[in-house]
Design an enzyme around this catalytic site. Sequence first.
Site, PDB file in Angstrom:
ATOM      1  CB  SER A  60     -49.360  -4.384  47.894  1.00  0.00           C
ATOM      2  OG  SER A  60     -50.599  -5.060  47.929  1.00  0.00           O
ATOM      3  N   GLY A 300     -34.742   0.764  37.650  1.00  0.00           N
ATOM      4  CA  GLY A 300     -35.190   1.019  39.011  1.00  0.00           C
ATOM      5  C   GLY A 300     -36.020  -0.134  39.509  1.00  0.00           C
ATOM      6  N   GLY A 302     -39.072  -1.146  42.918  1.00  0.00           N
ATOM      7  CA  GLY A 302     -39.907  -0.596  43.978  1.00  0.00           C
ATOM      8  C   GLY A 302     -41.187  -1.371  44.133  1.00  0.00           C
ATOM      9  CG  HIS A 303     -44.395  -3.589  45.660  1.00  0.00           C
ATOM     10  ND1 HIS A 303     -45.763  -3.484  45.851  1.00  0.00           N
ATOM     11  CD2 HIS A 303     -44.185  -4.841  45.191  1.00  0.00           C
ATOM     12  CE1 HIS A 303     -46.333  -4.640  45.524  1.00  0.00           C
ATOM     13  NE2 HIS A 303     -45.398  -5.472  45.112  1.00  0.00           N
ATOM     14  CG  ASP A 304     -47.075   1.744  43.394  1.00  0.00           C
ATOM     15  OD1 ASP A 304     -45.982   2.247  43.720  1.00  0.00           O
ATOM     16  OD2 ASP A 304     -47.631   1.971  42.303  1.00  0.00           O
ATOM     17  N   GLY A 305     -48.503   0.372  47.290  1.00  0.00           N
ATOM     18  CA  GLY A 305     -49.406  -0.261  48.244  1.00  0.00           C
ATOM     19  C   GLY A 305     -50.651   0.580  48.451  1.00  0.00           C
ATOM     20  CB  ALA A 306     -53.777   0.860  47.736  1.00  0.00           C
ATOM     21  N   GLY A 309     -58.177   3.987  51.776  1.00  0.00           N
ATOM     22  CA  GLY A 309     -57.850   5.395  51.838  1.00  0.00           C
ATOM     23  C   GLY A 309     -56.417   5.710  52.192  1.00  0.00           C
TER      24      GLY A 309
END
Length: 458
Positions: A60, A300, A302-306, A309
């Site tokens: 993501s 700050g 940002g962003h995470d992704g998955a 695995g």
Amino acid sequence: MTFDSARWQRRFDELRAAHHVPGATLAVLVDGEVHELATGVLHRGTGVAATTDSLFQVGSITKIHTATLVMQLAEEGALDLDAPVRAVLPDFTVADAGASKTITARQLLSHTSGLTCDFTHDTGRGDDCLAAYVEAAADVPLDCPPGTGISYSSVGYNVLGRIVEVLTGQTWDAALRDRLCVPLGLTHTVTLPEEVLRFRAAMGHLGAAGTDPDPAPVWNPLPRSAGPYGGVLCATAADVLRLARMHLDGGTAPDGTRLLRPETVAAMQRRETDCPDKWTVDSDGWGLGWTLYDWDGTPGFGHDGATIGQYGFLRVAPEAGVAAVLLTNGGGARRLYSDLFRELLGELAGVRMPAPFGPPAQPVPVRLGDRAGTYRREGVEITMSERDGVPHLRYAFVDGMAGLAPAIESDLIAVSETVFAGRADGAFGDDWLPVVFWTLEDGTGCVYVGMRATPKVA
């Protein structure tokens, strides 16, 4: 501040091994210079080493690419963020007739449209895959009425991807290439599996917490239609960092090309909505695409992704001019991120990141009361109950997602009156799962699990 590559490489190797992450790459921007590190292997079955030019699935984090394309079009006057989506997509339809007429691009960007997240639909490999996806999503129930709360929405970002296609006359993939990858020099950012084959690529790994995971059964099962929300894009950590650097530099590429105006960059980082679930993504707010952070008074974004695995983390500390990207392929990836970035951003940017989420040493004596019951959104049913006086969660995939994975069962420990921590035999890795009860603006009770608002139905 000088970046000691040798010292950070040793620490990177130590933390990766400690958290059973097969392989990872790291890119750090400090004092205007990009530093790249790699550790471990891309595939535990083959033993191929991870290198700084290896591609990982960024998940993501791709939403930032899509949001940037949308904001370019808004700058050009081709898109009014506050006009109904139907101004661009006349046939845009969702399960609620009123919402079909009112949902805006701004709501899609900030996850306040009410559109759900977990609707994966394979519409083939053709250039019409996004158009077909948006049409197929027309009957998918909303998580909540538009504007009444935040609910993380991948469906919404696919709608944004389709808007990009209509306004540019290109596929989302082509618009990404021509409007971002080429001017930013992102030579290792691709969206199709046959393009990935030109590079060293990471395989995702799955396994119980605290053990060395095994290669996933498939490299990536997500279809091409998952592109704009983060199902297919692969990149190096440095390429992701270059996109973030453009935002950090006020919209300007390294060669001086202006891709966004400074005021547009600032607008993307401006808070659009608060977030009741402050722990799943370490954030209490959202901008236009960006997750927003408050690190003990230091801002700050940002962003995470998955994906299957594979897990990615992007953090930017604008006041210090520091940015970091971590891409991983399984194991205790979130713990690696937490330990590494707490040290890294602490030293390089003076940032005090929060400790990992978990229950207090002395649990708060809270009962579920009238919050017990059934909560439901597209593809997911959550049951809250008490067993021998202990709050309990059952999280099951239903409808089109039935059979995706076994139901998750977990006792809950109260963190506060409205926040609980869950754990279920490693089902959530080695992390505690935040479970947050909330009331939407229209008075509907809901529970947040994984940043998704799930309304109470019984």
